[in-house]
Design an enzyme around this catalytic site. Structure first.
Site, PDB file in Angstrom:
ATOM      1  N   THR A   1     -49.230 -51.502 -56.450  1.00 10.63           N
ATOM      2  CA  THR A   1     -48.651 -52.606 -55.688  1.00 10.63           C
ATOM      3  C   THR A   1     -49.500 -53.866 -55.776  1.00 10.63           C
ATOM      4  O   THR A   1     -50.736 -53.789 -55.897  1.00 10.63           O
ATOM      5  CB  THR A   1     -48.531 -52.205 -54.204  1.00 10.63           C
ATOM      6  OG1 THR A   1     -48.187 -53.371 -53.444  1.00 10.63           O
ATOM      7  CG2 THR A   1     -49.839 -51.667 -53.644  1.00 10.63           C
TER       8      THR A   1
ATOM      9  N   TYR B   1     -52.104 -50.176 -46.417  1.00 14.01           N
ATOM     10  CA  TYR B   1     -51.173 -49.851 -47.513  1.00 14.01           C
ATOM     11  C   TYR B   1     -51.818 -50.170 -48.861  1.00 14.01           C
ATOM     12  O   TYR B   1     -51.868 -49.321 -49.768  1.00 14.01           O
ATOM     13  CB  TYR B   1     -49.863 -50.629 -47.337  1.00 14.01           C
ATOM     14  CG  TYR B   1     -48.969 -50.526 -48.544  1.00 14.01           C
ATOM     15  CD1 TYR B   1     -48.408 -49.306 -48.903  1.00 14.01           C
ATOM     16  CD2 TYR B   1     -48.715 -51.640 -49.343  1.00 14.01           C
ATOM     17  CE1 TYR B   1     -47.611 -49.207 -50.024  1.00 14.01           C
ATOM     18  CE2 TYR B   1     -47.920 -51.550 -50.461  1.00 14.01           C
ATOM     19  CZ  TYR B   1     -47.365 -50.321 -50.799  1.00 14.01           C
ATOM     20  OH  TYR B   1     -46.585 -50.217 -51.920  1.00 14.01           O
TER      21      TYR B   1
HETATM   22  C1  UD1 Z   1     -43.405 -55.724 -50.290  1.00  8.36           C
HETATM   23  C2  UD1 Z   1     -43.399 -54.233 -50.368  1.00  8.36           C
HETATM   24  C3  UD1 Z   1     -44.800 -53.730 -50.502  1.00  8.36           C
HETATM   25  C4  UD1 Z   1     -45.480 -54.431 -51.670  1.00  8.36           C
HETATM   26  C5  UD1 Z   1     -45.391 -55.942 -51.540  1.00  8.36           C
HETATM   27  C6  UD1 Z   1     -45.948 -56.617 -52.799  1.00  8.36           C
HETATM   28  C7  UD1 Z   1     -41.609 -53.109 -49.181  1.00  8.36           C
HETATM   29  C8  UD1 Z   1     -41.108 -52.588 -47.889  1.00  8.36           C
HETATM   30  N1  UD1 Z   1     -42.806 -53.669 -49.158  1.00  8.36           N
HETATM   31  O1  UD1 Z   1     -44.107 -56.085 -49.097  1.00  8.36           O
HETATM   32  O2  UD1 Z   1     -44.748 -52.349 -50.716  1.00  8.36           O
HETATM   33  O3  UD1 Z   1     -46.829 -54.098 -51.709  1.00  8.36           O
HETATM   34  O4  UD1 Z   1     -44.018 -56.298 -51.413  1.00  8.36           O
HETATM   35  O5  UD1 Z   1     -45.855 -58.012 -52.679  1.00  8.36           O
HETATM   36  O6  UD1 Z   1     -40.994 -53.020 -50.220  1.00  8.36           O
HETATM   37  N2  UD1 Z   1     -40.005 -61.180 -43.769  1.00  8.36           N
HETATM   38  C9  UD1 Z   1     -39.451 -61.938 -42.757  1.00  8.36           C
HETATM   39  N3  UD1 Z   1     -38.436 -61.385 -42.029  1.00  8.36           N
HETATM   40  C10 UD1 Z   1     -37.965 -60.128 -42.248  1.00  8.36           C
HETATM   41  C11 UD1 Z   1     -38.534 -59.373 -43.292  1.00  8.36           C
HETATM   42  C12 UD1 Z   1     -39.563 -59.923 -44.035  1.00  8.36           C
HETATM   43  O7  UD1 Z   1     -39.861 -63.075 -42.503  1.00  8.36           O
HETATM   44  O8  UD1 Z   1     -37.063 -59.684 -41.532  1.00  8.36           O
HETATM   45  C13 UD1 Z   1     -41.078 -61.770 -44.564  1.00  8.36           C
HETATM   46  C14 UD1 Z   1     -42.380 -60.991 -44.469  1.00  8.36           C
HETATM   47  O9  UD1 Z   1     -43.155 -61.388 -43.398  1.00  8.36           O
HETATM   48  C15 UD1 Z   1     -43.006 -61.314 -45.847  1.00  8.36           C
HETATM   49  C16 UD1 Z   1     -41.795 -61.506 -46.770  1.00  8.36           C
HETATM   50  O10 UD1 Z   1     -40.676 -61.739 -45.922  1.00  8.36           O
HETATM   51  O11 UD1 Z   1     -43.691 -62.526 -45.768  1.00  8.36           O
HETATM   52  C17 UD1 Z   1     -41.512 -60.278 -47.614  1.00  8.36           C
HETATM   53  O12 UD1 Z   1     -41.531 -59.158 -46.739  1.00  8.36           O
HETATM   54  P1  UD1 Z   1     -41.065 -57.696 -47.209  1.00  8.36           P
HETATM   55  O13 UD1 Z   1     -39.763 -57.792 -47.919  1.00  8.36           O
HETATM   56  O14 UD1 Z   1     -41.178 -56.801 -46.035  1.00  8.36           O
HETATM   57  O15 UD1 Z   1     -42.136 -57.309 -48.326  1.00  8.36           O
HETATM   58  P2  UD1 Z   1     -43.746 -57.366 -48.311  1.00  8.36           P
HETATM   59  O16 UD1 Z   1     -44.300 -57.156 -46.955  1.00  8.36           O
HETATM   60  O17 UD1 Z   1     -44.155 -58.590 -49.080  1.00  8.36           O
END
Ligand code: UD1
Length: 329
Positions: free
Chosen positions: A117, A141
């Site tokens: 990752t 993680y």
């Molecule tokens: C994802 C992966 C992780 C990997 C990383 C690499 C998943 C669950 N996680 O994490 O395994 O190591 O990419 O970059 O696949 N966000 C919001 N609102 C929401 C959901 C997310 O604002 O409802 C934001 C989060 O704070 C983050 C971004 O969107 O800044 C992406 O979040 P998310 O899709 O959960 O992925 P990562 O945490 O980046």
């Protein structure tokens, strides 16, 4: 000769299984169904419900099916969960990977493709981030996966086993033929959550943090289509089968989008202006993660075929719609 796919009933693993079947490979899926779905496993695949840390089971599966390669997807992947449950993450992602690797060595497995990752980089000082930068993960993680990378490298030095570790950036989208997608109703992925909001399955979306040192204050990520990612695994497999060297490679496009930009694309593609709340930061999130993405092209000849955020979002929405119809039946 068969390939064992741990976590093959999950989001990324199930796309890998489809790509393998499209190439007429013999596939065995091992999955404990803790987050995966039995329905995601095609009928022509041998499915074993079980734990990758159960060495007796895994060693039996390796022997019975003549497993020569393992694509190891099974893991827990939610960054904030790893902050609240570090021991659970170290058990699932590190301790059980150790067990799987020992089973692989005992069973004479030749090649391993490991799902690592971008979280191993932490808050990288350079962007886009190259593979050779010093690694400094900022959440359990990332550390749980980095320890597995180290184990794999040590195992490959000590035993006749070669590997490719793929450092995924943000995986998104769904199979372009509509056969699989992100199926967990509780998934936390941004594009998944935004798609559910667009379809009215959530009462909107929270943007976690608007005060990051990024152009619009929200986190920046590099979103890679799940089918491009699965094909990177196939290219890695071909590389190892041809006697290629051990590799650690970024899997991303080298293009960053902020949370706000992603939300705008989901609104545009869906045509729905769902509610968005500006909320506090989420634990464990780095501000920006963008891949330097040339090593994988040079080493494996891999090229993205779906690097278009609107297409990624369109397919995520189509999959969400399909799940809704299926669940309504
Ligand atoms: C994802 C992966 C992780 C990997 C990383 C690499 C998943 C669950 N996680 O994490 O395994 O190591 O990419 O970059 O696949 N966000 C919001 N609102 C929401 C959901 C997310 O604002 O409802 C934001 C989060 O704070 C983050 C971004 O969107 O800044 C992406 O979040 P998310 O899709 O959960 O992925 P990562 O945490 O980046």
């Amino acid at each position: 000769m068969a390939i064992l796919v741990s976590g093959g009933a999950g989001y990324i693993g199930s796309h890998m299984v489809l790509e393998l079947l499209d190439r007429n490979e013999t596939v065995v899926v091992l999955d404990d169904l803790s987050t995966g779905f039995w329905s995601a496993v095609p009928p022509e695949v041998t499915f074993v419900k079980g734990d990758m840390g159960d060495q007796e089971l895994v060693e039996r599966v390796i022997a019975e099916h003549g497993i020569s390669e393992i694509a190891h997807f099974a893991a827990r992947i939610v960054v904030p969960d790893s902050v609240s449950d570090p021991l659970g993450y170290y058990l699932n992602n590190t301790v059980k990977t150790r067990a799987l690797l020992e089973s692989a060595v005992r069973g004479g497995v030749r090649h391993v493709i490991f799902s690592s990752t971008a979280a191993v980089y932490g808050e990288p000082a350079v962007s886009p981030v190259p593979e050779e930068i010093a690694l400094d993960p900022i959440n359990p993680y990332g550390r749980s996966k980095l320890m597995s990378e180290w184990m794999l490298a040590d195992v490959a030095r000590a035993h006749p086993l070669s590997y490719v570790a793929l450092r995924y950036f943000n995986v998104a989208g769904a199979d372009p033929k509509g056969r699989s997608g992100q199926s967990s109703p509780n998934a936390t992925h941004l594009i998944k959550v935004a798609s559910q909001a667009a379809l009215g399955q959530r009462d909107g979306l929270d943007i976690f943090g608007t005060d990051y040192a990024t152009p619009d204050g929200t986190c920046v990520r590099d979103y890679i289509h799940v089918t491009d990612l699965a094909r990177a695994h196939l290219a890695a497999l071909d590389h190892l089968r041809a006697g290629g060297a051990n590799l650690t490679l970024n899997c991303g496009y080298g293009q960053g989008y902020s949370v706000k930009q992603v939300v705008d694309v989901v609104k545009k593609v869906s045509g729905v202006d769902f509610p968005v709340r500006l909320s506090p930061r989420r634990a464990g999130d780095p501000a920006s993660l963008i891949a330097k993405a040339d090593r994988i092209r040079a080493e494996l000849g891999w090229k993205p075929e779906h690097d278009d955020l609107e297409q990624i979002v369109g397919q995520a929405l189509a999959w969400e719609e399909k799940l809704r119809t299926r669940n309504a039946v």
